[in-house]
Every structure is written in structure tokens, then in C-alpha cells.
Write a protein that holds these residues in place. Structure first.
Motif, PDB file in Angstrom:
ATOM      1  N   ARG A  96       3.778 -24.835  40.073  1.00  0.00           N
ATOM      2  CA  ARG A  96       3.522 -26.254  39.800  1.00  0.00           C
ATOM      3  C   ARG A  96       2.134 -26.472  39.212  1.00  0.00           C
ATOM      4  NH1 ARG A  96       7.123 -29.868  41.939  1.00  0.00           N
ATOM      5  NH2 ARG A  96       8.780 -29.018  43.232  1.00  0.00           N
ATOM      6  N   LEU A  97       1.155 -25.725  39.714  1.00  0.00           N
ATOM      7  CA  LEU A  97      -0.218 -25.922  39.249  1.00  0.00           C
ATOM      8  C   LEU A  97      -0.505 -25.297  37.896  1.00  0.00           C
ATOM      9  CD1 LEU A  97      -2.307 -25.538  42.525  1.00  0.00           C
ATOM     10  CD2 LEU A  97      -1.952 -27.615  41.175  1.00  0.00           C
ATOM     11  N   ARG A  98       0.376 -24.423  37.407  1.00  0.00           N
ATOM     12  CA  ARG A  98       0.098 -23.826  36.091  1.00  0.00           C
ATOM     13  C   ARG A  98       0.609 -24.680  34.943  1.00  0.00           C
ATOM     14  NH1 ARG A  98       4.063 -18.554  35.357  1.00  0.00           N
ATOM     15  NH2 ARG A  98       5.997 -19.539  36.019  1.00  0.00           N
ATOM     16  N   TYR A  99       1.139 -25.855  35.266  1.00  0.00           N
ATOM     17  CA  TYR A  99       1.598 -26.773  34.217  1.00  0.00           C
ATOM     18  C   TYR A  99       0.397 -27.313  33.431  1.00  0.00           C
ATOM     19  CZ  TYR A  99       3.126 -30.987  31.887  1.00  0.00           C
ATOM     20  OH  TYR A  99       3.353 -31.952  30.941  1.00  0.00           O
ATOM     21  N   THR A 100       0.547 -27.341  32.118  1.00  0.00           N
ATOM     22  CA  THR A 100      -0.450 -27.973  31.258  1.00  0.00           C
ATOM     23  C   THR A 100       0.266 -28.807  30.213  1.00  0.00           C
ATOM     24  OG1 THR A 100      -2.291 -27.612  29.721  1.00  0.00           O
ATOM     25  CG2 THR A 100      -0.589 -25.899  29.769  1.00  0.00           C
ATOM     26  N   GLU A 101      -0.208 -30.004  30.026  1.00  0.00           N
ATOM     27  CA  GLU A 101       0.393 -30.875  29.005  1.00  0.00           C
ATOM     28  C   GLU A 101      -0.119 -30.539  27.611  1.00  0.00           C
ATOM     29  OE1 GLU A 101      -2.464 -33.507  31.397  1.00  0.00           O
ATOM     30  OE2 GLU A 101      -1.582 -31.519  31.533  1.00  0.00           O
ATOM     31  N   ASP A 102      -1.251 -29.852  27.533  1.00  0.00           N
ATOM     32  CA  ASP A 102      -1.825 -29.421  26.260  1.00  0.00           C
ATOM     33  C   ASP A 102      -1.649 -27.905  26.160  1.00  0.00           C
ATOM     34  OD1 ASP A 102      -3.341 -28.673  24.086  1.00  0.00           O
ATOM     35  OD2 ASP A 102      -5.101 -29.861  24.650  1.00  0.00           O
ATOM     36  N   LEU A 103      -0.725 -27.462  25.333  1.00  0.00           N
ATOM     37  CA  LEU A 103      -0.399 -26.043  25.248  1.00  0.00           C
ATOM     38  C   LEU A 103      -1.534 -25.187  24.696  1.00  0.00           C
ATOM     39  CD1 LEU A 103       3.309 -26.277  24.038  1.00  0.00           C
ATOM     40  CD2 LEU A 103       2.425 -26.090  26.362  1.00  0.00           C
ATOM     41  N   GLU A 104      -2.553 -25.826  24.148  1.00  0.00           N
ATOM     42  CA  GLU A 104      -3.710 -25.094  23.630  1.00  0.00           C
ATOM     43  C   GLU A 104      -4.808 -24.928  24.684  1.00  0.00           C
ATOM     44  OE1 GLU A 104      -3.521 -23.646  20.677  1.00  0.00           O
ATOM     45  OE2 GLU A 104      -1.495 -24.513  20.634  1.00  0.00           O
ATOM     46  N   ARG A 105      -4.585 -25.491  25.874  1.00  0.00           N
ATOM     47  CA  ARG A 105      -5.596 -25.413  26.932  1.00  0.00           C
ATOM     48  C   ARG A 105      -4.975 -24.880  28.208  1.00  0.00           C
ATOM     49  NH1 ARG A 105      -9.059 -30.755  27.440  1.00  0.00           N
ATOM     50  NH2 ARG A 105     -10.270 -29.260  28.644  1.00  0.00           N
ATOM     51  N   LEU A 106      -5.782 -24.165  28.972  1.00  0.00           N
ATOM     52  CA  LEU A 106      -5.327 -23.695  30.270  1.00  0.00           C
ATOM     53  C   LEU A 106      -5.111 -24.874  31.207  1.00  0.00           C
ATOM     54  CD1 LEU A 106      -7.755 -20.690  30.924  1.00  0.00           C
ATOM     55  CD2 LEU A 106      -5.321 -20.556  30.334  1.00  0.00           C
ATOM     56  N   ALA A 107      -4.150 -24.747  32.095  1.00  0.00           N
ATOM     57  CA  ALA A 107      -3.984 -25.739  33.155  1.00  0.00           C
ATOM     58  C   ALA A 107      -5.271 -25.763  33.976  1.00  0.00           C
ATOM     59  CB  ALA A 107      -2.797 -25.362  34.035  1.00  0.00           C
ATOM     60  N   PRO A 108      -5.668 -26.921  34.496  1.00  0.00           N
ATOM     61  CA  PRO A 108      -6.920 -26.989  35.266  1.00  0.00           C
ATOM     62  C   PRO A 108      -6.997 -25.972  36.404  1.00  0.00           C
ATOM     63  CG  PRO A 108      -6.167 -29.197  34.752  1.00  0.00           C
ATOM     64  CD  PRO A 108      -5.071 -28.261  34.305  1.00  0.00           C
ATOM     65  N   ALA A 109      -5.898 -25.742  37.112  1.00  0.00           N
ATOM     66  CA  ALA A 109      -5.926 -24.771  38.213  1.00  0.00           C
ATOM     67  C   ALA A 109      -6.105 -23.355  37.688  1.00  0.00           C
ATOM     68  CB  ALA A 109      -4.653 -24.876  39.046  1.00  0.00           C
ATOM     69  N   THR A 110      -5.484 -23.048  36.563  1.00  0.00           N
ATOM     70  CA  THR A 110      -5.649 -21.721  35.967  1.00  0.00           C
ATOM     71  C   THR A 110      -7.080 -21.535  35.490  1.00  0.00           C
ATOM     72  OG1 THR A 110      -3.338 -21.723  35.260  1.00  0.00           O
ATOM     73  CG2 THR A 110      -4.780 -20.122  34.219  1.00  0.00           C
ATOM     74  N   ASP A 111      -7.666 -22.585  34.929  1.00  0.00           N
ATOM     75  CA  ASP A 111      -9.054 -22.493  34.491  1.00  0.00           C
ATOM     76  C   ASP A 111      -9.988 -22.310  35.679  1.00  0.00           C
ATOM     77  OD1 ASP A 111     -10.995 -22.626  32.276  1.00  0.00           O
ATOM     78  OD2 ASP A 111     -11.698 -24.403  33.352  1.00  0.00           O
TER      79      ASP A 111
END
Length: 199
Positions: A96-111
């Protein structure tokens, strides 16, 4: 479950961050909150808040509620350094946390995980399906010894990690665990490593 007040212990004055989302494994999260507090650590549940002051998630097994009020996006580098450990738990939390709405950016949790890996002073704990959160940043585990849920064996090999068939594996500042049912062994290892490292 109410927060368990910390007491003086081997982790007195230390802070541990645990990522949270829906479909968490209730026995695991409950165990961490009690066990780390028993050793004197402050345990903070953090998540992506989506502009909310609080979010109540539901567990996977019993649909138990878990209210979180701390934003992982507020953990800038200075605040991240305040934590001795960052834990990615089992269940569907990482997915759930690896979702990102911007495919060019890491999800906040992944970052956040990427930044934690850049700091050897922060112990990284990843258990079971938690390894999903590192799938977009495979270089952080490439060449490292890890264990994960059997369902993720192909994933970790594709990420270049070296799978070790043990319940808990330590490789430097990375502690990995097989499944949520091994949370007691995983937590014990986290505690031991924090004491050993003096973090």
C-alpha cells in the motif's frame, strides 16, 4: 490498543519508527509496540497522511483499528536521524505504501526507506512482505544477505539480494525477517543490534 508507556531499559531514550497502513498483521504490530516499549524505546507509527490529522487503518486478520497521527513525509533528514531504527512490517503495509501517483517519482515511503539506507546510523528492519517497499530501489539490497516471505523469493533474487534460508538475517545495518509470525525473533534481533551499535 493504547500506547504502552516506556520505562527505563536497554533502549531508554531511543526512538523506533514503524511504517503503518491498512491490512497490517495485528499480532506483529501489537508485539512491537509492547516489546520495544518494555526496553524503554519510544515507538512511533508513521504513514502517509494524505493531508489528514489522523488515519485509522484496519488490520488484516481481525479488522482491528489502528490510528496513526505521524506523517512519514514529515521525517526530513534531521528527524530521520533521531530514530535508531525504521521498520517495514509484514502484511500489505509495504504494498500500500509503495503507491505513487507520479510514476516519475518514488512513493514517499520508498523515498524514506532510500534515505534511511543512506544512513548507516539508522538500523533498517524489513520483515516478510515488507521487502516490496524496496522493489523500486533494488540497489539498497543488491549483494546483501536477506530473508523474506517465500512468496517474495523471486523478487529478492531479481533485486540482486542474496537469499538466506533463516528466520532472521543480519547484514550490517539491515535486519530482515521471514514472516510476521517471526516478529518475536525479529524484534529481539532489532533490540540486540541497537544495543550493540549504541544507536
Amino acid at each position: 490498543m493504547a500506547d504502552v508507556p516506556s520505562r527505563d531499559g536497554v533502549l531508554s531514550g531511543r526512538k523506533i519508527a514503524i511504517l503503518a497502513e491498512s491490512d497490517f498483521y495485528e499480532p506483529e504490530i501489537a508485539y512491537y509496540r509492547r516489546r520495544f516499549a518494555e526496553e524503554g524505546a519510544q515507538v512511533d507509527l508513521v504513514t502517509r497522511m494524505w493531508g489528514n490529522e489522523s488515519i485509522t487503518f484496519t488490520g488484516h486478520e481481525h479488522r482491528a483499528p489502528l490510528t496513526v497521527t505521524r506523517s512519514l513525509e514529515d521525517l526530513d533528514d534531521r528527524r530521520l536521524r533521531e530514530y535508531g531504527a525504521l521498520i517495514v512490517p509484514s502484511g500489505m503495509v509495504a504494498d500500500r505504501l509503495r503507491y505513487t501517483e507520479d510514476l516519475e517519482r518514488l512513493a514517499p515511503a520508498t523515498d524514506l526507506l532510500r534515505r534511511a539506507f543512506a544512513r548507516s546510523g539508522v538500523l533498517k528492519g524489513i520483515i516478510c512482505h515488507g521487502m516490496w517497499l524496496a522493489s523500486s530501489i533494488p540497489y539498497v539490497v543488491r549483494g546483501r544477505k536477506v530473508v523474506c516471505h517465500n512468496n517474495l523469493l523471486g523478487d529478492v533474487r531479481n533485486m540482486g539480494a542474496n537469499y538466506v534460508d533463516q528466520d532472521v538475517v543480519v547484514d550490517g545495518d539491515l535486519v530482515t525477517g521471514r514472516t510476521g509470525d517471526h516478529c518475536h525473533l525479529f524484534a529481539r534481533t532489532i533490540i540486540d543490534e541497537l544495543v550493540l551499535r549504541g544507536v
